[in-house]
Scaffold this motif. Structure first.
Motif, PDB file in Angstrom:
ATOM      1  N   LYS A  77      47.053  38.097  38.734  1.00  0.00           N
ATOM      2  CA  LYS A  77      48.439  38.143  38.373  1.00  0.00           C
ATOM      3  C   LYS A  77      48.371  39.595  37.455  1.00  0.00           C
ATOM      4  CE  LYS A  77      50.348  33.750  37.955  1.00  0.00           C
ATOM      5  NZ  LYS A  77      50.563  32.493  37.298  1.00  0.00           N
ATOM      6  N   GLY A  78      49.260  40.504  37.585  1.00  0.00           N
ATOM      7  CA  GLY A  78      49.316  41.721  36.873  1.00  0.00           C
ATOM      8  C   GLY A  78      48.466  42.797  37.723  1.00  0.00           C
ATOM      9  N   VAL A  79      47.734  42.548  38.772  1.00  0.00           N
ATOM     10  CA  VAL A  79      47.224  43.662  39.553  1.00  0.00           C
ATOM     11  C   VAL A  79      48.143  44.033  40.681  1.00  0.00           C
ATOM     12  CG1 VAL A  79      45.111  44.191  40.802  1.00  0.00           C
ATOM     13  CG2 VAL A  79      44.955  42.610  39.020  1.00  0.00           C
ATOM     14  N   ASN A  80      48.134  45.114  40.779  1.00  0.00           N
ATOM     15  CA  ASN A  80      49.186  45.750  41.806  1.00  0.00           C
ATOM     16  C   ASN A  80      48.673  45.502  43.323  1.00  0.00           C
ATOM     17  OD1 ASN A  80      50.721  46.990  43.761  1.00  0.00           O
ATOM     18  ND2 ASN A  80      51.136  48.757  42.347  1.00  0.00           N
ATOM     19  N   PRO A  81      49.144  44.626  44.223  1.00  0.00           N
ATOM     20  CA  PRO A  81      48.472  44.625  45.639  1.00  0.00           C
ATOM     21  C   PRO A  81      48.167  45.865  46.194  1.00  0.00           C
ATOM     22  CG  PRO A  81      50.438  43.082  45.268  1.00  0.00           C
ATOM     23  CD  PRO A  81      50.241  43.894  44.244  1.00  0.00           C
ATOM     24  N   ASP A  82      49.455  46.910  46.037  1.00  0.00           N
ATOM     25  CA  ASP A  82      49.063  48.208  46.635  1.00  0.00           C
ATOM     26  C   ASP A  82      47.658  48.998  46.274  1.00  0.00           C
ATOM     27  OD1 ASP A  82      51.337  47.983  47.734  1.00  0.00           O
ATOM     28  OD2 ASP A  82      52.317  49.662  46.500  1.00  0.00           O
ATOM     29  N   ASP A  83      47.144  48.347  44.919  1.00  0.00           N
ATOM     30  CA  ASP A  83      45.657  49.032  44.735  1.00  0.00           C
ATOM     31  C   ASP A  83      44.685  48.886  45.554  1.00  0.00           C
ATOM     32  OD1 ASP A  83      47.122  50.183  42.671  1.00  0.00           O
ATOM     33  OD2 ASP A  83      46.498  48.699  41.028  1.00  0.00           O
ATOM     34  N   PHE A  84      44.910  47.797  46.229  1.00  0.00           N
ATOM     35  CA  PHE A  84      43.751  47.141  47.290  1.00  0.00           C
ATOM     36  C   PHE A  84      43.784  48.140  48.450  1.00  0.00           C
ATOM     37  CE2 PHE A  84      44.089  43.603  44.356  1.00  0.00           C
ATOM     38  CZ  PHE A  84      42.907  43.071  44.378  1.00  0.00           C
ATOM     39  N   ILE A  85      45.179  48.283  48.820  1.00  0.00           N
ATOM     40  CA  ILE A  85      45.270  49.108  49.982  1.00  0.00           C
ATOM     41  C   ILE A  85      44.879  50.738  49.673  1.00  0.00           C
ATOM     42  CG2 ILE A  85      46.874  50.382  51.447  1.00  0.00           C
ATOM     43  CD1 ILE A  85      47.070  47.419  52.348  1.00  0.00           C
ATOM     44  N   LYS A  86      45.190  51.121  48.489  1.00  0.00           N
ATOM     45  CA  LYS A  86      44.969  52.556  47.985  1.00  0.00           C
ATOM     46  C   LYS A  86      43.213  52.670  47.956  1.00  0.00           C
ATOM     47  CE  LYS A  86      48.995  53.505  45.314  1.00  0.00           C
ATOM     48  NZ  LYS A  86      49.288  53.104  43.928  1.00  0.00           N
ATOM     49  N   LYS A  87      42.611  51.613  47.414  1.00  0.00           N
ATOM     50  CA  LYS A  87      41.067  51.601  47.211  1.00  0.00           C
ATOM     51  C   LYS A  87      40.382  50.976  48.333  1.00  0.00           C
ATOM     52  CE  LYS A  87      41.244  52.151  42.332  1.00  0.00           C
ATOM     53  NZ  LYS A  87      41.084  51.655  41.198  1.00  0.00           N
ATOM     54  N   ALA A  88      40.815  51.157  49.481  1.00  0.00           N
ATOM     55  CA  ALA A  88      40.318  50.166  50.700  1.00  0.00           C
ATOM     56  C   ALA A  88      38.798  50.959  51.092  1.00  0.00           C
ATOM     57  CB  ALA A  88      40.952  50.681  51.670  1.00  0.00           C
ATOM     58  N   TYR A  89      38.760  52.350  50.453  1.00  0.00           N
ATOM     59  CA  TYR A  89      37.486  52.902  50.712  1.00  0.00           C
ATOM     60  C   TYR A  89      36.312  52.196  50.154  1.00  0.00           C
ATOM     61  CZ  TYR A  89      38.255  54.713  46.019  1.00  0.00           C
ATOM     62  OH  TYR A  89      38.541  54.805  44.519  1.00  0.00           O
ATOM     63  N   VAL A  90      36.751  51.243  49.046  1.00  0.00           N
ATOM     64  CA  VAL A  90      35.630  50.896  48.203  1.00  0.00           C
ATOM     65  C   VAL A  90      34.914  49.626  49.257  1.00  0.00           C
ATOM     66  CG1 VAL A  90      35.825  51.315  46.052  1.00  0.00           C
ATOM     67  CG2 VAL A  90      36.984  49.041  46.899  1.00  0.00           C
ATOM     68  N   PHE A  91      35.862  49.169  49.952  1.00  0.00           N
ATOM     69  CA  PHE A  91      35.627  47.997  51.049  1.00  0.00           C
ATOM     70  C   PHE A  91      34.477  48.572  52.112  1.00  0.00           C
ATOM     71  CE2 PHE A  91      39.430  46.543  49.362  1.00  0.00           C
ATOM     72  CZ  PHE A  91      38.957  45.296  48.401  1.00  0.00           C
ATOM     73  N   LYS A  92      35.147  49.863  52.654  1.00  0.00           N
ATOM     74  CA  LYS A  92      34.356  50.627  53.624  1.00  0.00           C
ATOM     75  C   LYS A  92      32.858  51.015  53.158  1.00  0.00           C
ATOM     76  CE  LYS A  92      38.073  52.983  55.960  1.00  0.00           C
ATOM     77  NZ  LYS A  92      38.766  54.393  56.415  1.00  0.00           N
ATOM     78  N   GLN A  93      32.840  51.396  51.630  1.00  0.00           N
ATOM     79  CA  GLN A  93      31.690  51.751  51.322  1.00  0.00           C
ATOM     80  C   GLN A  93      30.672  50.758  50.983  1.00  0.00           C
ATOM     81  OE1 GLN A  93      33.192  53.253  47.514  1.00  0.00           O
ATOM     82  NE2 GLN A  93      33.164  55.496  48.279  1.00  0.00           N
ATOM     83  N   HIS A  94      31.267  49.285  50.821  1.00  0.00           N
ATOM     84  CA  HIS A  94      30.240  48.063  50.518  1.00  0.00           C
ATOM     85  C   HIS A  94      30.144  47.557  51.989  1.00  0.00           C
ATOM     86  CE1 HIS A  94      31.338  48.890  46.558  1.00  0.00           C
ATOM     87  NE2 HIS A  94      30.288  48.111  46.108  1.00  0.00           N
ATOM     88  N   PHE A  95      30.940  47.681  53.175  1.00  0.00           N
ATOM     89  CA  PHE A  95      30.804  46.950  54.271  1.00  0.00           C
ATOM     90  C   PHE A  95      30.559  48.038  55.286  1.00  0.00           C
ATOM     91  CE2 PHE A  95      32.921  43.894  51.748  1.00  0.00           C
ATOM     92  CZ  PHE A  95      32.020  42.615  52.139  1.00  0.00           C
TER      93      PHE A  95
END
Ligand SMILES: Nc1ncnc2c1ncn2[C@@H]1O[C@H](COP(=O)(O)OP(=O)(O)OP(=O)(O)O)[C@@H](O)[C@H]1O
Length: 385
Positions: A77-95
């Motif tokens: 709660k309180g975390v903007n779901p859009d932030d996950f989309i915006k920071k998708a690069y971190v998932f790319k960096q880790h996977f």
């Protein structure tokens, strides 16, 4: 609200092998800890005020097979779901680069695929069981992706010149013609650039290929009349859709290339809008294509009702936003699209179907070559001049 996005930045040929892919570290715990690190490195958590406590996403479920890894996680709660989309690069960096991400208010789904899309492959007809099969191309899962236009009505195909729209439209129409009998499907084709649909001219499913507003106006009026007739048929039979009628009339698809050239034709645009809002239950569907998405033309009802968008390469972010396929400005491979069906966005490589090959595939369906065609449905009478 659901936000979904898929990225593939890999460029280059990929040879698909038959050996199942083995992920480095198949264990769920290894992959889950990678994902947790991604949340931390991307600061995708809530910090409690005046304390060091971080409320991080919870991994609810992890599935791993040779085609993909899927993680379902909660969004604090309180975390903007859009932030996950915006920071998708971190998932790319880790996977890796081949991921797609769906984000709702409380939950996210991350898919990681072992490999990217091929840069080129040739069209091959595939039997599909949909009522109106739209064959799109290869998805990150490695299989061919198709959908049913009856379930996801009305489609927009957009992209710059040379991005692969025509080849995609050719393979879509060819698949439809090969899948359906002429008494199940009628096609009205608008070719306002006079460059695309000549090869469909004499095909038995095609009621006409029209080149100007003057040409297409009358057939569209007839479609409107046919929709009224079908509406009366539904009322009389007390059913909601032509699919429930005992003598089901054929589906009608109005496919117009470079529809933006018709935007000042208000009568025509009104009919297209009407098809987009009531066509589904009446069995009448739109496939509209354009090079530059036109905000004015796509502003309003028409855009909302085009539930499927194929976004090939666009000139810039503004254009891809108008189409509804954010990121399509970054595509740089002919035939590569972002396909959006309702709120699901995924990257697809369309098959290449050159004109001369399509001509050969369509040869058996040419009016002069059809030996026998028994049933003349009403709709065919309707379009006869
Ligand atoms: N799916 C595909 N795979 C590989 N190459 C493709 C694909 N689609 C198109 N191409 C290549 O890109 C070229 C341009 O494609 P196409 O004519 O379909 O683009 P377009 O977007 O319709 O352009 P225009 O708007 O100018 O008609 C083709 O001649 C072909 O070489």
């Amino acid at each position: 609200m659901i936000l979904e996005i898929a990225w593939t930045t890999f460029i280059g040929s990929i040879v698909y092998g038959s050996t199942p892919y083995v992920w480095k570290g198949m264990q769920k715990s290894t992959q889950n800890s990678k994902l947790r690190k991604a949340f931390i490195n991307g600061e995708l958590y809530r910090k409690e005020k005046d304390s060091k406590i971080k409320v991080k996403p919870n991994i609810i479920n992890t599935k791993i097979n040779d085609k993909k890894m899927t993680f379902v996680f909660s969004i604090p709660k309180g975390v903007n779901p859009d932030d996950f989309i915006k920071k998708a690069y971190v998932f790319k960096q880790h996977f890796n680069d081949y991921i797609d991400l769906k984000v709702e208010n409380k939950r996210g789904i991350l898919n990681v695929y072992p490999k990217g899309l091929p840069t080129k492959f040739n069209y091959a007809y595939q039997v599909l069981s949909h009522r109106l099969p739209i064959m799109c191309g290869r998805s990150l899962e490695g299989s061919m992706f198709s959908f049913d236009l009856v379930e996801n009505p009305h489609m927009l195909v957009a992209g710059e010149t040379g991005s692969g729209k025509s080849s995609a439209l050719r393979s879509i129409l060819t698949t439809l013609i090969k899948s359906k009998n002429p008494d199940e499907l009628r096609l009205l084709l608008g070719d306002l650039k006079r460059s695309e649909f000549h090869l469909f001219k004499k095909i038995e499913h095609v009621d006409g290929v029209y080149h100007s507003a003057g040409d297409i106006g009358l057939p569209l009026m007839k479609v409107k009349k046919e929709m009224m007739r079908r509406g009366d048929m539904l009322d009389e039979a007390e059913v909601n859709s032509i699919d429930e009628l005992p003598n089901k009339p054929p589906y009608i698809i109005v496919c117009i290339d470079e529809v933006a050239l018709l935007k000042k034709e208000h009568d025509i645009m009104d009919i297209l809008e009407e098809i987009s809002s009531i066509g589904r239950s009446l069995g009448v569907f739109l496939i509209l294509s354009m090079q530059r998405p036109d905000a004015q033309l796509l502003d309003g009802k028409l855009k909302v009702n085009l539930t499927v968008r194929m976004g090939f390469k666009t000139a810039d972010k503004i254009n891809s936003k108008i189409i509804g396929t954010p990121g399509s400005e970054e595509l740089d491979i002919p035939g590569r699209m972002l396909l959006r069906i309702n709120s699901h966005l995924q990257e697809i490589q369309a098959p290449l179907l050159e004109n001369n090959i399509a001509k050969k595939l369509l040869e058996p369906y040419k009016k002069s070559n059809v030996v026998q065609f028994q049933k003349e449905p009403d709709i065919m009478e309707l379009f006869k001049e």
